[in-house]
Write a protein that holds these residues in place. Structure first.
Motif, PDB file in Angstrom:
ATOM      1  N   ALA A 123       0.829  -1.209   0.000  1.00  0.00           N
ATOM      2  CA  ALA A 123       0.000   0.000   0.000  1.00  0.00           C
ATOM      3  C   ALA A 123       0.862   1.256   0.000  1.00  0.00           C
ATOM      4  O   ALA A 123       0.582   2.225  -0.731  1.00  0.00           O
ATOM      5  CB  ALA A 123      -0.928  -0.018   1.217  1.00  0.00           C
ATOM      6  N   LEU A 124       1.926   1.244   0.813  1.00  0.00           N
ATOM      7  CA  LEU A 124       2.802   2.419   0.891  1.00  0.00           C
ATOM      8  C   LEU A 124       3.508   2.699  -0.435  1.00  0.00           C
ATOM      9  O   LEU A 124       3.756   3.851  -0.784  1.00  0.00           O
ATOM     10  CB  LEU A 124       3.853   2.216   1.997  1.00  0.00           C
ATOM     11  N   SER A 125       3.817   1.648  -1.196  1.00  0.00           N
ATOM     12  CA  SER A 125       4.517   1.835  -2.471  1.00  0.00           C
ATOM     13  C   SER A 125       3.668   2.636  -3.458  1.00  0.00           C
ATOM     14  O   SER A 125       4.199   3.288  -4.359  1.00  0.00           O
ATOM     15  CB  SER A 125       4.912   0.486  -3.087  1.00  0.00           C
ATOM     16  N   LYS A 126       2.338   2.593  -3.280  1.00  0.00           N
ATOM     17  CA  LYS A 126       1.444   3.368  -4.152  1.00  0.00           C
ATOM     18  C   LYS A 126       1.489   4.852  -3.797  1.00  0.00           C
ATOM     19  O   LYS A 126       1.186   5.712  -4.612  1.00  0.00           O
ATOM     20  CB  LYS A 126      -0.001   2.866  -4.010  1.00  0.00           C
ATOM     21  N   ILE A 127       1.862   5.131  -2.544  1.00  0.00           N
ATOM     22  CA  ILE A 127       1.889   6.519  -2.067  1.00  0.00           C
ATOM     23  C   ILE A 127       3.258   7.157  -2.239  1.00  0.00           C
ATOM     24  O   ILE A 127       3.377   8.293  -2.702  1.00  0.00           O
ATOM     25  CB  ILE A 127       1.487   6.574  -0.571  1.00  0.00           C
ATOM     26  N   ASN A 128       4.304   6.403  -1.858  1.00  0.00           N
ATOM     27  CA  ASN A 128       5.638   7.022  -1.819  1.00  0.00           C
ATOM     28  C   ASN A 128       6.385   6.979  -3.145  1.00  0.00           C
ATOM     29  O   ASN A 128       7.462   7.567  -3.268  1.00  0.00           O
ATOM     30  CB  ASN A 128       6.493   6.391  -0.708  1.00  0.00           C
ATOM     31  N   GLY A 129       5.853   6.266  -4.122  1.00  0.00           N
ATOM     32  CA  GLY A 129       6.518   6.208  -5.428  1.00  0.00           C
ATOM     33  C   GLY A 129       7.796   5.398  -5.423  1.00  0.00           C
ATOM     34  O   GLY A 129       8.554   5.416  -6.393  1.00  0.00           O
ATOM     35  N   MET A 130       8.049   4.661  -4.341  1.00  0.00           N
ATOM     36  CA  MET A 130       9.249   3.838  -4.236  1.00  0.00           C
ATOM     37  C   MET A 130       8.881   2.379  -4.499  1.00  0.00           C
ATOM     38  O   MET A 130       7.721   2.047  -4.723  1.00  0.00           O
ATOM     39  CB  MET A 130       9.893   4.006  -2.856  1.00  0.00           C
ATOM     40  N   LEU A 133       9.762  -3.361  -2.161  1.00  0.00           N
ATOM     41  CA  LEU A 133      10.731  -3.827  -1.168  1.00  0.00           C
ATOM     42  C   LEU A 133      11.125  -2.700  -0.221  1.00  0.00           C
ATOM     43  O   LEU A 133      11.227  -2.895   0.994  1.00  0.00           O
ATOM     44  CB  LEU A 133      11.969  -4.392  -1.870  1.00  0.00           C
ATOM     45  N   GLU A 134      11.343  -1.496  -0.765  1.00  0.00           N
ATOM     46  CA  GLU A 134      11.683  -0.340   0.068  1.00  0.00           C
ATOM     47  C   GLU A 134      10.530   0.006   1.011  1.00  0.00           C
ATOM     48  O   GLU A 134      10.740   0.361   2.177  1.00  0.00           O
ATOM     49  CB  GLU A 134      12.009   0.878  -0.796  1.00  0.00           C
ATOM     50  N   SER A 135       9.305  -0.099   0.493  1.00  0.00           N
ATOM     51  CA  SER A 135       8.121   0.208   1.305  1.00  0.00           C
ATOM     52  C   SER A 135       7.941  -0.819   2.411  1.00  0.00           C
ATOM     53  O   SER A 135       7.649  -0.481   3.559  1.00  0.00           O
ATOM     54  CB  SER A 135       6.874   0.243   0.410  1.00  0.00           C
ATOM     55  N   TYR A 136       8.115  -2.084   2.050  1.00  0.00           N
ATOM     56  CA  TYR A 136       8.073  -3.152   3.060  1.00  0.00           C
ATOM     57  C   TYR A 136       9.150  -2.917   4.112  1.00  0.00           C
ATOM     58  O   TYR A 136       8.907  -3.046   5.312  1.00  0.00           O
ATOM     59  CB  TYR A 136       8.290  -4.515   2.389  1.00  0.00           C
ATOM     60  N   ARG A 164      19.495   1.133  -3.754  1.00  0.00           N
ATOM     61  CA  ARG A 164      18.406   0.547  -2.982  1.00  0.00           C
ATOM     62  C   ARG A 164      18.856   0.238  -1.555  1.00  0.00           C
ATOM     63  O   ARG A 164      18.117   0.473  -0.592  1.00  0.00           O
ATOM     64  CB  ARG A 164      17.876  -0.716  -3.655  1.00  0.00           C
ATOM     65  N   LEU A 165      20.058  -0.281  -1.415  1.00  0.00           N
ATOM     66  CA  LEU A 165      20.592  -0.571  -0.083  1.00  0.00           C
ATOM     67  C   LEU A 165      20.688   0.698   0.761  1.00  0.00           C
ATOM     68  O   LEU A 165      20.386   0.690   1.956  1.00  0.00           O
ATOM     69  CB  LEU A 165      21.975  -1.214  -0.199  1.00  0.00           C
ATOM     70  N   THR A 166      21.120   1.784   0.135  1.00  0.00           N
ATOM     71  CA  THR A 166      21.262   3.050   0.853  1.00  0.00           C
ATOM     72  C   THR A 166      19.908   3.551   1.337  1.00  0.00           C
ATOM     73  O   THR A 166      19.756   3.945   2.501  1.00  0.00           O
ATOM     74  CB  THR A 166      21.926   4.109  -0.048  1.00  0.00           C
ATOM     75  N   SER A 167      18.903   3.527   0.459  1.00  0.00           N
ATOM     76  CA  SER A 167      17.560   3.977   0.839  1.00  0.00           C
ATOM     77  C   SER A 167      16.987   3.129   1.961  1.00  0.00           C
ATOM     78  O   SER A 167      16.376   3.636   2.908  1.00  0.00           O
ATOM     79  CB  SER A 167      16.610   3.930  -0.371  1.00  0.00           C
ATOM     80  N   MET A 168      17.185   1.828   1.870  1.00  0.00           N
ATOM     81  CA  MET A 168      16.658   0.925   2.885  1.00  0.00           C
ATOM     82  C   MET A 168      17.367   1.119   4.227  1.00  0.00           C
ATOM     83  O   MET A 168      16.763   1.000   5.293  1.00  0.00           O
ATOM     84  CB  MET A 168      16.758  -0.515   2.400  1.00  0.00           C
ATOM     85  N   SER A 169      18.653   1.445   4.175  1.00  0.00           N
ATOM     86  CA  SER A 169      19.407   1.704   5.405  1.00  0.00           C
ATOM     87  C   SER A 169      18.954   3.010   6.055  1.00  0.00           C
ATOM     88  O   SER A 169      18.903   3.121   7.287  1.00  0.00           O
ATOM     89  CB  SER A 169      20.908   1.762   5.108  1.00  0.00           C
ATOM     90  N   ILE A 170      18.619   4.009   5.227  1.00  0.00           N
ATOM     91  CA  ILE A 170      18.092   5.277   5.756  1.00  0.00           C
ATOM     92  C   ILE A 170      16.784   5.030   6.494  1.00  0.00           C
ATOM     93  O   ILE A 170      16.570   5.529   7.601  1.00  0.00           O
ATOM     94  CB  ILE A 170      17.889   6.302   4.620  1.00  0.00           C
ATOM     95  N   SER A 171      15.892   4.242   5.885  1.00  0.00           N
ATOM     96  CA  SER A 171      14.619   3.902   6.532  1.00  0.00           C
ATOM     97  C   SER A 171      14.853   3.163   7.847  1.00  0.00           C
ATOM     98  O   SER A 171      14.214   3.447   8.860  1.00  0.00           O
ATOM     99  CB  SER A 171      13.769   3.020   5.610  1.00  0.00           C
ATOM    100  N   ALA A 172      15.776   2.204   7.810  1.00  0.00           N
ATOM    101  CA  ALA A 172      16.035   1.388   9.001  1.00  0.00           C
ATOM    102  C   ALA A 172      16.572   2.230  10.150  1.00  0.00           C
ATOM    103  O   ALA A 172      16.169   2.058  11.310  1.00  0.00           O
ATOM    104  CB  ALA A 172      17.019   0.269   8.660  1.00  0.00           C
ATOM    105  N   MET A 173      17.479   3.163   9.856  1.00  0.00           N
ATOM    106  CA  MET A 173      18.059   3.993  10.907  1.00  0.00           C
ATOM    107  C   MET A 173      17.085   5.065  11.395  1.00  0.00           C
ATOM    108  O   MET A 173      17.220   5.583  12.509  1.00  0.00           O
ATOM    109  CB  MET A 173      19.356   4.648  10.422  1.00  0.00           C
ATOM    110  N   SER A 174      16.085   5.406  10.586  1.00  0.00           N
ATOM    111  CA  SER A 174      15.136   6.462  10.947  1.00  0.00           C
ATOM    112  C   SER A 174      14.068   5.985  11.915  1.00  0.00           C
ATOM    113  O   SER A 174      13.392   6.791  12.558  1.00  0.00           O
ATOM    114  CB  SER A 174      14.444   7.001   9.685  1.00  0.00           C
TER     115      SER A 174
END
Length: 391
Positions: A123-130, A133-136, A164-174
């Motif tokens: 659902a989030l992938s429809k909103i954030n445009g990402m 996997l990043e949304s999950y 993709r790894l960088t974006s996912m790491s940003i989400s994880a640390m946030s």
């Protein structure tokens, strides 16, 4: 006046993200605007409406009940160790992590948690445009934690690009781990913890979209599950994992608090000011742009800096001690700011967890460690600014 300063602070955070962006030409602004609007809307509901108060009260009640249940186990093992009327931090704040970790393991084993994470991610992938996997990853990080989340996608790691790894790491640390949320609620007001969880989720997507935009050619979503474990094997693993987290946090707190005490003593002897007071002056302008009045900005900046150089538990403990002359609004802004894993030690935690799964990908994350930390810190400031504008 604070509204004007908050808007200026919001612009500064977004501009800083733009300045460190790896590909400014490919930033997609529509999803960012939509997510900013959602942040304000959800923040307003949680902080300013009766519906939000009811939701927060219900969630806080759930965690309060879990903490009471956890207390039964803690009392059975450690009963009599603590003096009456005392508040031993390790027993009352950290030990409940063991029980909550077990609950998370059970929810995951019966497939409720993976289904929830996958559904919300889609659902989030429809909103954030990402990507899916990043949304999950964003929602899973807030439940499993910044290192554990990568275990759930270990099959996908070899195929993931550096971006993709960088974006996912940003989400994880946030974000923060759901197993620790109850412990946070023992230190700061539950409504600020829950507000931070929601704001940081979208904030992570916003900052990652600005700092690290990219186009996806393959958008698969595979969640790795261990099908060989029996129920009690799983339960034992999660209980031990929870205990390991609690002991690790305790060890870090002992070390960091002792070091800060020593450094404060040295600085006070040399300069007449403690190290935290000096950091407070350095961070005061940053605290000010979140909407905190200047007369409170130095003390608030000291706590913000403490969180960055040590961890959120140290700063929350300092805030919970009292003795600060903070207004309710400043307390709200500070509390929301503190609820994230954005600190220097998290670089080692994320890259170390990744190396344990894939050496090459772990090295890539370590390579971008400071950029990931800066991005996650911008998420914390973004959430704090929005809280200041709404409160």
């Amino acid at each position: 006046m604070h509204f004007v300063i908050g808007i200026i602070g919001l612009i500064i955070v977004l501009v800083l993200g733009f300045l460190i962006s790896s590909d400014r030409k490919h930033i997609r602004y529509s999803p960012i605007v939509i997510m900013l609007v959602l942040q304000f809307l959800l923040g307003f509901i949680l902080l300013r409406t009766t519906v939000g108060t009811t939701i927060v009260g219900g969630l806080a009640g759930v965690f309060d009940a879990l903490l009471r249940f956890a207390g039964s186990g803690v009392d059975f093992v450690f009963g009599g160790i603590a003096n009456k009327e005392s508040f031993p931090f390790f027993l009352n704040v950290l030990m409940p992590i063991v029980f909550i970790s077990a609950i998370i393991g059970i929810l995951r084993y019966v497939k409720i948690l993976p289904l929830f994470m996958k559904g919300v991610g889609l659902a989030l992938s429809k909103i954030n445009g990402m990507g899916k996997l990043e949304s999950y990853n964003g929602i899973a990080s807030a439940i499993l934690g910044q290192s554990e989340v990568f275990i759930s996608i270990k099959k996908e790691l070899p195929t993931l690009s550096e971006q993709r790894l960088t974006s996912m790491s940003i989400s994880a640390m946030s974000t923060v781990s759901m197993s620790i949320v109850g412990s946070y609620m023992a230190l700061i007001q539950p409504r600020y913890v829950i507000t931070a969880l929601v704001l940081n989720l979208f904030g992570g997507f916003i900052i990652a979209s600005i700092v690290n935009p990219y186009h996806l050619e393959n958008d698969n979503l595979v969640i790795e599950e261990d099908k060989d474990q029996t129920f009690f094997q799983m339960l034992g693993e999660y209980i031990l994992d929870g205990f390991h987290v609690a002991v690790t946090v305790a060890a870090m707190l002992i070390g960091f608090v002792a070091l800060i005490a020593m450094i404060n003593f040295i600085f006070a002897k040399i300069t007449g000011l403690t190290f935290q007071e000096i950091l407070g002056y350095v961070f005061a302008p940053l605290a000010f742009i979140t909407g905190i009045p200047w007369k409170e900005a130095v003390d608030a900046g000291s706590l913000m800096a403490t969180k960055l150089v040590t961890n959120e538990f140290v700063a929350m403990t300092e805030l919970a001690k009292g003795g600060w002359d903070f207004s309710a609004r400043t307390t709200a802004i500070l509390s929301v700011f503190l609820v994230s894993f954005a600190n220097f030690s998290s670089i080692g935690i994320i890259s170390g967890a990744m190396k344990g799964l894939n050496e090459e990908k772990g090295n890539l994350v370590a390579k971008h460690g400071l950029k990931i930390l800066l991005s996650a810190s911008l998420v914390s400031f973004l959430s704090a600014i929005i809280t200041g504008l709404i409160f």
